[in-house]
Write a protein that holds these residues in place. Structure first.
Motif, PDB file in Angstrom:
ATOM      1  N   PHE A 131      13.611  66.850  24.272  1.00 52.10           N
ATOM      2  CA  PHE A 131      12.917  67.919  24.990  1.00 52.10           C
ATOM      3  C   PHE A 131      13.110  67.839  26.500  1.00 52.10           C
ATOM      4  N   PRO A 132      13.060  66.654  27.131  1.00 54.43           N
ATOM      5  CA  PRO A 132      13.388  66.617  28.569  1.00 54.43           C
ATOM      6  C   PRO A 132      14.815  67.080  28.852  1.00 54.43           C
ATOM      7  N   LYS A 133      15.754  66.764  27.956  1.00 53.95           N
ATOM      8  CA  LYS A 133      17.122  67.259  28.136  1.00 53.95           C
ATOM      9  C   LYS A 133      17.146  68.780  28.021  1.00 53.95           C
ATOM     10  N   PHE A 134      16.465  69.308  27.026  1.00 47.79           N
ATOM     11  CA  PHE A 134      16.448  70.750  26.771  1.00 47.79           C
ATOM     12  C   PHE A 134      15.802  71.499  27.929  1.00 47.79           C
ATOM     13  N   ALA A 135      14.725  70.940  28.489  1.00 51.84           N
ATOM     14  CA  ALA A 135      14.000  71.602  29.575  1.00 51.84           C
ATOM     15  C   ALA A 135      14.610  71.328  30.945  1.00 51.84           C
ATOM     16  N   GLY A 136      15.518  70.340  31.025  1.00 51.70           N
ATOM     17  CA  GLY A 136      16.139  70.009  32.293  1.00 51.70           C
ATOM     18  C   GLY A 136      15.362  69.009  33.124  1.00 51.70           C
ATOM     19  N   THR A 137      14.220  68.535  32.614  1.00 51.95           N
ATOM     20  CA  THR A 137      13.420  67.575  33.377  1.00 51.95           C
ATOM     21  C   THR A 137      13.984  66.158  33.297  1.00 51.95           C
ATOM     22  N   ILE A 138      15.004  65.947  32.477  1.00 52.58           N
ATOM     23  CA  ILE A 138      15.607  64.621  32.360  1.00 52.58           C
ATOM     24  C   ILE A 138      16.207  64.188  33.693  1.00 52.58           C
ATOM     25  N   TYR A 139      16.660  65.147  34.503  1.00 48.72           N
ATOM     26  CA  TYR A 139      17.271  64.799  35.786  1.00 48.72           C
ATOM     27  C   TYR A 139      16.238  64.260  36.771  1.00 48.72           C
ATOM     28  N   GLU A 140      15.022  64.771  36.692  1.00 54.17           N
ATOM     29  CA  GLU A 140      13.951  64.228  37.527  1.00 54.17           C
ATOM     30  C   GLU A 140      13.655  62.783  37.131  1.00 54.17           C
ATOM     31  N   ILE A 153      25.068  54.007  26.880  1.00 55.46           N
ATOM     32  CA  ILE A 153      24.748  55.397  27.203  1.00 55.46           C
ATOM     33  C   ILE A 153      24.290  55.529  28.650  1.00 55.46           C
ATOM     34  N   PHE A 154      23.399  54.639  29.079  1.00 54.23           N
ATOM     35  CA  PHE A 154      22.883  54.751  30.436  1.00 54.23           C
ATOM     36  C   PHE A 154      23.893  54.275  31.475  1.00 54.23           C
ATOM     37  N   GLU A 155      24.752  53.366  31.100  1.00 51.04           N
ATOM     38  CA  GLU A 155      25.775  52.914  32.044  1.00 51.04           C
ATOM     39  C   GLU A 155      26.845  53.984  32.272  1.00 51.04           C
ATOM     40  N   THR A 156      27.152  54.746  31.233  1.00 51.01           N
ATOM     41  CA  THR A 156      28.202  55.767  31.337  1.00 51.01           C
ATOM     42  C   THR A 156      27.649  57.156  31.618  1.00 51.01           C
ATOM     43  N   GLY A 157      26.340  57.356  31.378  1.00 52.15           N
ATOM     44  CA  GLY A 157      25.758  58.683  31.554  1.00 52.15           C
ATOM     45  C   GLY A 157      26.096  59.638  30.436  1.00 52.15           C
ATOM     46  N   TYR A 158      26.481  59.117  29.282  1.00 54.70           N
ATOM     47  CA  TYR A 158      26.883  59.955  28.154  1.00 54.70           C
ATOM     48  C   TYR A 158      25.777  60.928  27.759  1.00 54.70           C
ATOM     49  N   ARG A 159      26.117  62.217  27.772  1.00 57.43           N
ATOM     50  CA  ARG A 159      25.217  63.322  27.409  1.00 57.43           C
ATOM     51  C   ARG A 159      23.938  63.356  28.257  1.00 57.43           C
ATOM     52  N   LEU A 160      23.931  62.634  29.374  1.00 55.86           N
ATOM     53  CA  LEU A 160      22.763  62.641  30.240  1.00 55.86           C
ATOM     54  C   LEU A 160      23.067  63.282  31.588  1.00 55.86           C
ATOM     55  N   LYS A 161      24.237  63.000  32.132  1.00 61.17           N
ATOM     56  CA  LYS A 161      24.564  63.450  33.479  1.00 61.17           C
ATOM     57  C   LYS A 161      25.553  64.621  33.498  1.00 61.17           C
ATOM     58  N   ALA A 162      25.914  65.086  32.319  1.00 62.85           N
ATOM     59  CA  ALA A 162      26.860  66.208  32.265  1.00 62.85           C
ATOM     60  C   ALA A 162      26.147  67.498  32.664  1.00 62.85           C
TER      61      ALA A 162
END
Length: 253
Positions: free
Chosen positions: A82-91, A244-253
């Motif tokens: 849900f944070p990914k979907f809403a965009g709040t994951i970047y915060e 995942i967190f080291e590479t930013g996979y599906r998080l920073k795209a």
């Protein structure tokens, strides 16, 4: 560790559970109770003693494990999706919060929900069948370890998924069938030799076997092997989450 950040994320996730109490707690308990009624009472009355206990009591660990696996994965997957979907994951990623704190918060909340559900199902089962727990410390250990491990797996699925339908693919098409075929409702010792060998390639067999041993002192495979497989799942999940967190996979795209 930033305990304030951990507490904030954890509290937020737990609050979501109380807002969806029917879906998170009540529905799984009712579904499992129906299993007890159908398999434990209707079918169990026609079954012989299995593993030294009545059939209704025999299936209790398997049903708890079934709910624990599916709910741990679903809770953690939806929690991070849900944070990914809403965009709040970047915060969250830009905040002064470490990777470990993020994972501990989300996985801890998902595991807590699953453990609460497992305890409620265990209490509910006592109304249907006679229960005993020969190794309560081991039972609690397997419960905590399995909930944490599969919450981590759900966390990974939530990051990997790019749509709501993918959140249900692994729980519905992989985990649930493996659980049903993993000895939830029977002992794999009851299978013909060939299928018994095939069943040993199902990792869920080891989880259910170890958990059932903590109840009745009997298992399809050694408790040490069950514990080793569970720890192996946990280690593999930690490695994947770290990557995942080291590479930013599906998080920073």
């Amino acid at each position: 560790m930033n305990l304030y950040a951990v507490r904030a994320i954890y509290t937020c996730e737990m609050a979501r559970t109380w807002r969806t109490l029917m879906q998170s707690i009540v529905a799984p308990v009712i579904s499992t109770s129906l299993y007890f009624i159908v398999f434990g009472s209707a079918i169990g009355s026609r079954m012989p003693i299995v593993g030294g206990v009545s059939y209704g009591a025999f299936i209790v660990p398997g049903l708890i494990m079934l709910s624990l696996l599916t709910q741990s994965i679903s809770n953690a997957a939806f929690g991070i999706y849900f944070p990914k979907f809403a965009g709040t994951i970047y915060e969250l990623l830009s905040a002064p919060v470490s990777t470990m704190e993020i994972v501990v918060s989300y996985v801890g909340a998902a595991a807590t929900k699953s453990i609460v559900l497992g305890v409620i199902i265990l209490a509910t089962a006592a109304f249907f069948v006679p229960l005993r727990v020969e190794h309560p410390a081991w039972m609690l250990g397997f419960l905590l370890l399995t909930a944490a491990t599969f919450s981590l797996i759900g966390f990974i699925i939530g990051i990997w998924a790019d749509g709501f339908e993918k959140l249900q693919v692994v729980p519905l098409l992989i985990v649930t069938p493996l659980t049903f075929l993993g000895g939830s409702f029977y002992s794999i010792k009851m299978l013909p030799p060939f299928w018994r060998t095939v069943a040993l390639f199902n990792p869920v067999v080891y989880l259910i076997s170890g958990f059932r041993w903590s109840f009745y002192g009997s298992a399809d495979v050694g408790v040490g092997i069950s514990l080793g497989v569970t720890l192996g799942f946990l280690l593999a999940s930690v490695v994947i989450v770290t990557w995942i967190f080291e590479t930013g996979y599906r998080l920073k795209a």
